[in-house]
Structure formats: C-alpha cells, structure tokens
Motif scaffolding. Structure first.
Motif, mmCIF file in Angstrom:
data_model
loop_
_atom_site.group_PDB
_atom_site.id
_atom_site.type_symbol
_atom_site.label_atom_id
_atom_site.label_comp_id
_atom_site.label_asym_id
_atom_site.label_seq_id
_atom_site.Cartn_x
_atom_site.Cartn_y
_atom_site.Cartn_z
ATOM 1 N N GLU A 258 0.866 -1.267 -0.081
ATOM 2 C CA GLU A 258 -0.009 -0.061 -0.124
ATOM 3 C C GLU A 258 0.869 1.367 -0.054
ATOM 4 O O GLU A 258 1.649 1.440 0.734
ATOM 5 C CB GLU A 258 -0.960 -0.175 1.213
ATOM 6 N N SER A 261 -0.268 5.570 2.516
ATOM 7 C CA SER A 261 -1.352 5.376 3.238
ATOM 8 C C SER A 261 -1.619 6.593 4.185
ATOM 9 O O SER A 261 -2.702 6.781 4.901
ATOM 10 C CB SER A 261 -1.236 4.237 4.244
ATOM 11 N N ARG A 262 -0.794 7.553 4.142
ATOM 12 C CA ARG A 262 -1.308 8.767 4.847
ATOM 13 C C ARG A 262 -0.472 10.052 4.163
ATOM 14 O O ARG A 262 0.585 9.842 3.689
ATOM 15 C CB ARG A 262 -0.791 8.863 6.271
ATOM 16 N N ARG A 288 1.095 -6.192 9.447
ATOM 17 C CA ARG A 288 1.004 -4.866 8.700
ATOM 18 C C ARG A 288 2.564 -4.094 8.927
ATOM 19 O O ARG A 288 2.731 -3.868 9.987
ATOM 20 C CB ARG A 288 0.009 -3.823 8.924
ATOM 21 N N GLU A 290 4.767 -0.766 8.407
ATOM 22 C CA GLU A 290 4.704 0.564 8.105
ATOM 23 C C GLU A 290 6.099 1.052 7.721
ATOM 24 O O GLU A 290 6.877 0.821 8.730
ATOM 25 C CB GLU A 290 4.250 1.501 9.266
ATOM 26 N N GLY A 360 4.536 9.710 13.368
ATOM 27 C CA GLY A 360 3.125 9.869 13.392
ATOM 28 C C GLY A 360 2.262 8.750 13.901
ATOM 29 O O GLY A 360 1.133 8.619 13.403
#
Lengths: 369, 507
Positions: A258, A261-262, A288, A290, A360
C-alpha cells in the motif's frame, strides 16, 4: 567462520578484505538503502586500504581522552551519490575545514552512523587522513536526522560542521541548538549536488567514552561476515541473534503493497507506505509493516509488536539475503526480523526523538506497555 | 408500547437504513447489538470504549492502514460491535483483517462526523430507526407484483432469517430452510388469506435465538408483507385468459422436462416458475382429468373459465390446465394415500360435473415431475373409462385395470365396419339382441348357461339366437375371426347403449 563471532578488538584493523563484510553489515543496520553504489564505493575503499595500508580500529577507551575526534557521514540520498560519484576528497576536505576553524588536528575519526555508506566513508576518511577509526558511532543504526545521535542526547553539539558536495562547494554551519543544523543543511544539500560529505560532532575521545555507542563498527563487520556466509535462513537468524540480539517476528508472504497510506510528513523525508504480509504457519497472522524512510512499525493482527527505534528488517527467505525495501514484490516469502536498538534510544528523550510518535504513530512502544 | 422499543438496535438493522445503507458493510455478526456510538479521534478514546459500542474512526485514529489495523485490534479487545471508517483508509488487507478478527467493518464515503451524529440519533431511538426500516421495507414490498418478488424482498431484508410461503405443508416460494426444525431457532407463523379462500397460506420465518428484538421485529415485517402477497395473488387470478394460456404453456414445458433429461432415474428438479403459478409438485402428485362425455376438440375458453371457477372453489392452488379434450388438475401432498382433500373436492364438484356433462378420471399418486406426468396419463385413461358411467362419473385408475384398453376403442368407426362387413346382420331387425347374445357368450368364454344367466333368458333362447347369428355372418366360433367379432360386438353394444337407439328385445 568457526565458533561464535568474536569481537575484533582494540588492536585490530580494517583491511581491504574486510570491506565486503563491512558493506553487508552496514546494510543490515540500514535496510532501506538500496545497492545503487555498492561496487563503486567498495572498490574505492578497498583500493585506498591497499595503497595506504590497513586502518587501525580502536576502542574509545584505547585512545587518550584529550584526542580530538570528528564524525563523518554521507548526507542526502544514496541514489544521488550513485549519479554523481565522489571526486574522492570531499570527506577529507570537510574534516580539514573544521580543523582549520577549530585550529586542532583530529587524532581519530568515527562514523556518525555505523550503517549505510556512512560506515564505509568513515573508513575512507580515516585511511585518507591516516588516523585510526574509533569503534563507536552516534546511532548504532541509521536515523533520519543528524541530531538523532547519542552525542546529542549527551549534550554534545553537532556543530561546527562542514558539508562538502561533489561539486567542491562546501557549507559551514554553526548553530546554538543542534536540531536546527539539520534544517539548514537540507536546504543546501540539493544545491551542492544532491549529497554531501559531512564532518560533524568535533569532540574529544574522553567525551565520546560516555557519549558514543561503543563497539558498533566491529559489530557491522561481524554481522557482515555472517550475511556473506549465505547459510540457511533459519541458521542465519539464530547466528545474527547471538551478535545483535535480533529475533524473527514472523515468516510470511507479502500480500499487498500500500502506497501513500497517509499524507506525507514534512519533517521526515520519505513517502509513507505499508506492506501487508500473511504469516505462513504459526497463527497465520496478518502483519502490517509501516514504511517511512525505514520500517517504523510492525502490527500483527492490528496489535503493535515492534516499532521504532527497534531496527526492523526483512530477510528474503528464498535467497537467504536481506531484502531492501525497494525490491519487495507481492508473493515474496520474507522473515520479519527485529533487532533492539541501543538502550539509549528507549529512554524517554530517545523515544521522543526517534520513537514511533516521530513517525506519526501515537501508540505506546511494545517494550513500554 | 410494544416491547421492541426498549431493545437495542442491531448492527444488521442499522446497516439497512441510511446512512449506512449506502455504505460498504462487512458485517461479522448482523445480530450484534449497538448500544452506543463513539466518534474516536484518538487511540486513547478507543481504549476507553465499553463493549457493544459502534466506533466511527476520525482524524488521528484514521490516518492510514496501520491505524485501521490497530483500531480493529482494539475494537476486538474491547468487544466493540463495529468499526466505521472512511474509504480513504480501508484497503483490501483491512477487510481481510476485520474478517480474521471477526469484527464488523463498515466503509463509508461521507464525512465521519456526520455519519457518527446520524448513527448516534438512530441508536438512541431504536424504535424510530426500526420504523424507518419498516417504512423502507413497505416501499420495497409495494414495488413487488409477484409472490416470488415479495418473498425475495423479505429474505433479502431479514438476513439470517429464512422466510417461506407455505400452502398445505408445501413451500410455494421463499427458502425452505424456514421449515427445518433446528435448535436455537424459533419458528414464526403469519397467516395469509387469499381473498375469499378457505385454505390459508402461511408465511413461516425461522428466527435464530437468542436474537435481540428479532421475533417481534420479524413478525411485524411479515405482517407488512401480507397485503403485497394478497395483491400478488389477486393479480394472478385477475386475468384468467392470460392465466389459462400461461398455465397451458407452463404445463407443456413441465411435460417436456422428463423427456429432456437423459437419465431415467435422475430426479428432475421442480422448476422455480411453477411456484409463481401457485403450483405444487410435491412428493405425491395425484392427477385429475376432467373429460367431457362427448369430446369435441379443444374446449372453448368460456367453458374453461366456468370449469375453473367451480373446480378451484376453495382450492386456489390446484391448477387447471386445458389440455386437448379435457382439463388437467392435480393435488400434491406428502402422503400418497391421503385423498380426503381430493374426495371432498370431488364431492363439491359433482353438480358442476353433471351440469357440464363431465366424466372424471383420477390417477395414482407418484412423486416428482415424472410421477406427475405418469399420473396425468393414468387419469386420462381413467377418465375414458369413466365416460361409460355417464355425467359426473368418477373413475379411479387403481380400479380400472386392463379394461381401460376398451375405453380407447373407436366404437363409431368399428360400427361402420360392421355396416359394411356384416350387411345381413345389420339389416336384421333383432340385430341388437343377436349381437348382445354373441357378446355375452364370448364374454363368458363360450358357456351358454352363464350367458343365459347374464342375459336373463332361457338357455334355448341363447342357442336359437346363436344359430341365427351364425346364419347372418357372426361366425364367432371360427378361431381366426373370434377376436375381431368380439371387438365388433363390444363396439356395437356400447355404441347402442350410449346412444340409446337400439334396445335388445327379450324374445
């Protein structure tokens, strides 16, 4: 290699034969970096060591406390360095500038981060300056910003610092507050060629005894030897564990990549994205992972099981090598490895600087729950 | 006030009304109750949620795939009812994780704050939300014109609650799963009366227990469906001409089914469209053939209408298909020996049968489509035999046997043959008595005493008539002619007795 990997030791030195191991080990501690300038930098360093002789690798305690020391590293992107290779004198020039400014002669060099190319350029600089290399660094891995160091946490200022680009231009920075230095430098890196040779944290060996992270250069050499051994992944993980404390979180297949994603964060220069891995065997969890400039967190079925400042890497199981983040594809079988960072990063100040919140992710670190 | 008003609304109910009706729902358990709605901006807020909360993620708690994964995990830990999140955050992997954690995930396109506010309103007033749902269902039901459509809407709305429309123990439409007895399931029945009908259809729903608010909710929804069902029924009765054509075509189709399927023993599945006509093809199908005494080709539509009116009085699901020279109907049930309903119907129909000069044949009970066709053939045969009994006669195939073959003889044509071949006999005045006597002797296997007994005349009279018959050409003793003459005599006798033109005079 016979028996458990031993410590290279204070009297040891780095020779041309150690260069491939150093490179591999440095990659282990900075899994995000690609292989773009592998051959140019390693052959450059090996040539230097052949010509100038081995570089002595000394423990900080083995150096007189008043010896002036300076750290070096590569600032900017690795791919820019591959596009515009170093002329060869950038690091030496950067160190010389601070010597001129401070009217000292540095008696030893140490890497700002014993990882990525920065670990190798420290050896280059030591070879060029014909001074010993300290077996210590400021990060014990890589972090994004130049004040993310153990020295900064101990109150050592990164400035005065000098950044020299492949164009031969240089920037000299002096700031009262360390974190400002990174901002000023980043504004200049593009101008001087996309990357720059950085000399920073001029201090003495006495200060480094308490402020730097010891043994990190010999550690990457040892890790690199293990990685070059190309053994069965299970054996490799066990061996790595004895040196680095790393362990396997899970083995799984990449199911999804992905991107974005932000919204991108301005302070960390990287595009966030995430990786979904379906665990094979075990509980069959959904992992998942990141990604920012590095892997910053691993969730198993939504529960945080590892996160920055842990060093998280992926091992390509089918090939038995570390997977770089730009080479991942759905369907790859990977081991998710987590290596604890040096203890200083789990202190409240360390966590504040490089913990998950800085990426974050406002969740408590699994070690602190 | 009904009890339903105090029960918490369920996730399934919420997902059926706006704003969630338009959202992409991945419900792990639609019967989960929702007690509260929380708009979570932080993970701290999520950690403080109590069970049975529906959480709407917003801001920090919805910053990326990782945040949704972490929220799903927290929701699972806290036993929350569902997680609602904006589409920008939810990817395929998130849906997979939600399924893995058995957590309901609802993906929305609208502003999370608006959605949270609307949901909070609905959760705090479940009765209002339910009323909204009922109104929506009523609208959907009103759009349906067919029985299957109505049942389709019910089954779609009441997920996990199978609903079936049942007439006399047979599922006419819907899911037959509603009838199976299972533990933790309560069966709910709502009667549906077709206009002016004695026998009622029932809507049966199998409501899983314990399901919050389920039983009362389902019952009121079933009641809502009643008028639509009645209307659908009335509609299908209204246009009889269309219906007759429809039934005729459908029956033709049904008849071709067994021929089309290759395997002989293979069970032929009953096509779904039969239920739309209200037909049942059950485990035991017993066909009825209504045949006019004097077949005169295809019956006119008006007669079909009249016959239908009287035959279907009280048995609206019994079909009536105009077929060749008669009408086919059948009765389906589970017990092949149960003929009480049929007998009652026959008794009720007797006056009409006499009035329309109909004979009635009844087949045996056979299972399935193939069995139905077999029963139809049997009934037709029985009806031919029944013609001998005059108007209103009823013949059950079980009691016919091989004699049925005689019913098929074209007596009129055979009589014409007699006119040509047995000229002398046909010219004789006492031909009827002669033919009757020869028939009686042949029927009795050549026994003169039996024949005289049957005819009620003296043995000598029989002998005298036989001698005269032989003279006139009825050489019944010749083996090569015996069968032909026997058939001839039978045909002449039955023709004369039918028309009443000839009377055998006792000598």
């Amino acid at each position: 290699m016979s028996g458990p990997a031993g410590y290279i030791g204070a009297s040891a030195s780095i020779t041309a034969e150690d260069v491939p191991a150093l490179y591999e080990g440095a990659k282990f501690y900075s899994p995000a970096v690609g292989d773009a300038n592998r051959s140019s930098i390693t052959s450059w360093l090996a040539g230097l060591l052949d010509r100038n002789g081995p570089v002595p690798l000394l423990r900080v305690e083995a150096v007189a406390p008043e010896t002036p020391c300076v750290s070096v590293c590569v600032l900017g992107s690795g791919s820019a360095m591959a596009d515009l290779p170093p002329a060869g004198d950038e690091f030496e020039m950067a160190v010389r500038q601070i010597e001129r400014l401070q009217r000292v002669e540095f008696g030893a060099v140490y890497p700002l981060a014993a990882a990525t190319i920065s670990a190798l350029v420290a050896v280059v600089t030591a070879a060029q300056l014909r001074v010993p290399l300290l077996d210590a660094d400021g990060m014990g891995r890589t972090f994004a910003l130049i004040h993310h160091t153990a020295m900064h946490l101990s109150g050592v200022s990164p400035t005065p610092l000098a950044a020299v680009g492949p164009t031969g231009e240089s920037v000299l920075v002096e700031v009262p507050a360390g974190p400002r230095a990174d901002r000023m430098l980043r504004a200049n890196v593009d101008t001087v060629g996309g990357w720059a040779a950085l000399a920073a944290y001029p201090t003495t060996a006495g200060v480094l005894r308490r402020a730097a992270l010891p043994g990190t250069v010999s550690r990457i050499a040892n890790v690199g030897r293990l990685l070059l051994d190309r053994t069965d992944p299970d054996v490799l993980v066990t061996r790595l564990g004895t040196i680095t404390g790393c362990r396997r979180l899970a083995r799984g297949r990449i199911a999804e990549l992905e991107h974005l994603s932000r919204p991108s964060d301005v302070t960390i220069p990287a595009h966030p994205s995430s990786l979904v891995v379906e665990e094979t065997g075990g509980l069959g969890r959904q992992l998942r992972i990141e990604l920012r400039s590095e892997i910053v967190a691993v969730f198993a079925d939504g529960a945080l099981i590892a996160g920055a400042p842990d060093l998280i890497g992926l091992l390509d199981v089918s090939r038995g090598v570390l997977a770089t983040l730009d080479s991942l594809e759905p369907g790859d079988l990977v081991d998710v490895l987590v290596t604890p960072a040096d203890a200083v990063w789990y202190s409240p100040r360390g966590m504040e600087m490089v913990g998950m919140a800085s990426h974050g992710i406002p969740l408590a670190h699994p070690r602190r729950r | 006030m009904r009890r339903t008003s105090t029960l918490s609304i369920t996730l399934g109910e919420l997902a059926r009304i706006q704003p969630l009706a338009g959202a992409e729902s991945h419900l792990a358990d639609p019967s989960r109750k929702v007690e509260q709605v929380v708009l979570a901006e932080t993970f701290d807020r999520l950690r403080r949620c109590t069970p049975h909360v529906l959480v709407v993620l917003h801001d920090e708690a919805a910053t990326g795939g990782w945040s949704l994964a972490a929220a799903l995990h927290l929701a699972w830990e806290r036993n929350l009812s569902a997680v609602v999140v904006s589409r920008t955050v939810a990817g395929g992997a998130s849906v997979a994780l939600a399924e893995r954690l058995h957590m309901s995930l609802i993906v929305i396109d609208d502003d999370p704050i608006d959605i949270a506010l609307q949901l909070a309103g609905q959760v705090s007033a479940p009765a209002a939300a339910r009323a909204l749902r009922q109104a929506r269902l009523a609208e959907q039901l009103a759009e349906q014109t067919g029985i299957r459509g109505v049942l389709g809407v019910l089954n779609r709305e009441l997920q996990h609650v199978p609903v079936a429309l049942v007439v006399g123990g047979v599922v006419v439409a819907g899911q037959s799963a509603a009838l199976t007895d299972r533990p933790q399931v309560r069966q709910l029945e709502v009667e549906v009366h077709a206009p002016g009908e004695r026998s009622a259809a029932r809507l049966i729903a199998a409501v899983p227990l314990p399901g919050p608010a389920a039983v009362d909710q389902v019952e009121s929804l079933l009641r809502l469906a009643r008028p639509s069902l009645q209307a659908a029924w009335a509609q299908s009765r209204l246009d009889t001409a269309t219906r007759a054509a429809h039934e005729q075509a459908a029956f033709g189709l049904l008849r071709r089914l067994p021929q089309a399927s290759s395997g002989e023993a293979a069970e032929i599945e009953v096509p779904a469209w039969t239920s739309e006509l209200g037909w049942q093809v059950g485990e035991a199908n017993r066909a009825v053939w209504l045949a006019p005494l004097r077949p005169s080709g295809e019956p006119p539509a008006e007669i079909t209408y009249l016959i239908r009116a009287s035959w279907q009085r009280g048995h609206s699901t019994w079909p009536l298909v105009a077929e060749g020279d008669g009408w086919i109907s059948w009765h389906s049930g589970t017990d092949p020996d149960d003929v009480t309903a049929l007998r009652r119907a026959l008794a009720g129909f007797r006056d009409s049968a006499v009035a329309h000069r109909l004979a009635i044949g009844i087949g045996r009970a056979h299972p399935g489509v193939g069995g139905l066709m077999r029963s139809v053939a049997e009934a037709r045969l029985a009806a031919h035999v029944a013609r001998e009994g005059g108007p209103g006669a009823v013949q059950w195939f079980d009691q016919v046997g091989a004699n049925a073959a005689l019913a098929w003889l074209p007596t009129t044509e055979i009589a014409q043959v007699a006119d040509l071949c047995l000229e002398d006999l046909m010219a004789a005045k006492d031909r009827a008595a002669l033919v009757q006597t020869v028939l009686a002797v042949l029927d009795s296997g050549g026994s003169l005493s039996q024949a005289s007994q049957r005819l009620g005349v003296h043995r000598n009279t029989v002998l005298a008539r036989l001698a005269r018959a032989r003279q006139l050409g009825l050489t019944y003793e010749e083996p090569g002619q015996r069968l032909a003459l026997h058939v001839l005599c039978y045909a002449l006798t039955s023709l004369w007795s039918e028309t009443g033109t000839e009377h055998a005079q006792p000598a």
